[in-house]
Design a protein around this motif. Structure first.
Motif, PDB file in Angstrom:
ATOM      1  N   TRP A 104      47.430  77.231  31.245  1.00 35.49           N
ATOM      2  CA  TRP A 104      47.044  78.645  31.293  1.00 35.49           C
ATOM      3  C   TRP A 104      45.927  78.917  30.286  1.00 35.49           C
ATOM      4  N   TYR A 107      42.654  76.989  31.402  1.00 34.95           N
ATOM      5  CA  TYR A 107      41.968  77.629  32.529  1.00 34.95           C
ATOM      6  C   TYR A 107      41.211  78.872  32.065  1.00 34.95           C
ATOM      7  N   ARG A 118      43.513  83.340  37.859  1.00 37.80           N
ATOM      8  CA  ARG A 118      44.223  82.604  36.814  1.00 37.80           C
ATOM      9  C   ARG A 118      45.729  82.518  37.077  1.00 37.80           C
ATOM     10  N   THR A 121      47.447  79.318  38.273  1.00 37.02           N
ATOM     11  CA  THR A 121      47.778  78.208  37.386  1.00 37.02           C
ATOM     12  C   THR A 121      49.279  78.114  37.142  1.00 37.02           C
ATOM     13  N   VAL A 122      50.006  79.186  37.427  1.00 39.70           N
ATOM     14  CA  VAL A 122      51.466  79.179  37.320  1.00 39.70           C
ATOM     15  C   VAL A 122      52.110  79.173  38.703  1.00 39.70           C
TER      16      VAL A 122
END
Length: 230
Positions: A104, A107, A118, A121-122
């Motif tokens: 995180w 990125y 973003r 990313t999770v």
């Protein structure tokens, strides 16, 4: 607190190292990267040790015959390795949580523009189907955007990321097949042991290749001024 770049002591009330000028945020990011790197190394060690131990079991099975083969004893000898893979999975979950926190940050700090929000990313790791192709794509994007790479270097980074992801998926599939394997016959036992060795090898290689991308991205992003979080 010691600086992660030069080792000098940084007072708590300042944001930059008095010796090398490193920003505290850069220092913290590098510390998280080092923690992820070490956990991945431990995961690789556990998987490699399991594979070597299973490989030693393959030798007596090669020498066994249908008349001397004991299915019950073999099953009892192989059963603990299923528990080892379960423990490895728990370690991987802990490592993955820290990796997501690190990623995180990575990125958000990598130069844009980015193709994906973003939040992916999770969420990209947990959404079915999408998690088969999006995570390595995001890792590759962050890696190549964090430095100035020529075409050959970009291709090399792509090979590392692709190898890491393929080994991860293959290792997970093989470990599941090993857990549900049978030792009723000598042929089944030999096949199951080989599945376990292959699973352990893939997982160890996946952890090692993941260490490479964590190391490179962390090195690139701590070697320059970190841009503000987006």
């Amino acid at each position: 607190m010691p600086c992660a770049l030069c080792g000098d002591i940084i007072p708590a009330e300042v944001n930059r190292c008095p010796a090398c000028g490193a920003w505290a945020r850069r220092r913290d990011f590098r510390a998280v990267g080092v923690a992820v790197f070490m956990l991945l190394g431990f995961d690789a060690f556990v998987a490699l040790g399991s594979g070597i131990s299973l490989l030693q079991m393959a030798h007596p099975l090669r020498q066994a015959t249908h008349g001397t083969y004991d299915a019950e004893a073999t099953g009892q000898a192989i059963a603990p390795y299923t528990d080892v893979f379960t423990v490895y999975a728990l370690l991987a979950v802990v490592t993955g949580m820290l990796y997501l926190f690190w990623f995180w940050r990575a990125y958000g700090q990598s130069p844009g523009p980015h193709r994906h929000h973003r939040a992916w990313t999770v969420f990209g790791w947990f959404m079915p189907i999408v998690n088969l192709w999006l995570p390595p794509r995001l890792v590759y994007e962050v890696w190549v955007n964090s430095g100035r790479y020529r075409t050959a270097e970009r291709q090399a980074a792509g090979v590392v990321v692709a190898g890491w992801w393929c080994c991860t998926l293959l290792g997970l599939l093989l470990s599941q097949a090993f857990a549900h394997g049978s030792t009723d016959s000598l042929a089944d036992a030999r096949f199951d042991v080989h599945l376990g060795v292959a699973a352990a090898g893939c997982l160890a290689l996946a952890a090692a290749l993941c260490m490479a991308n964590v190391f490179q991205i962390t090195r690139l992003q701590t070697g320059r001024e970190i841009m503000p979080q987006r």
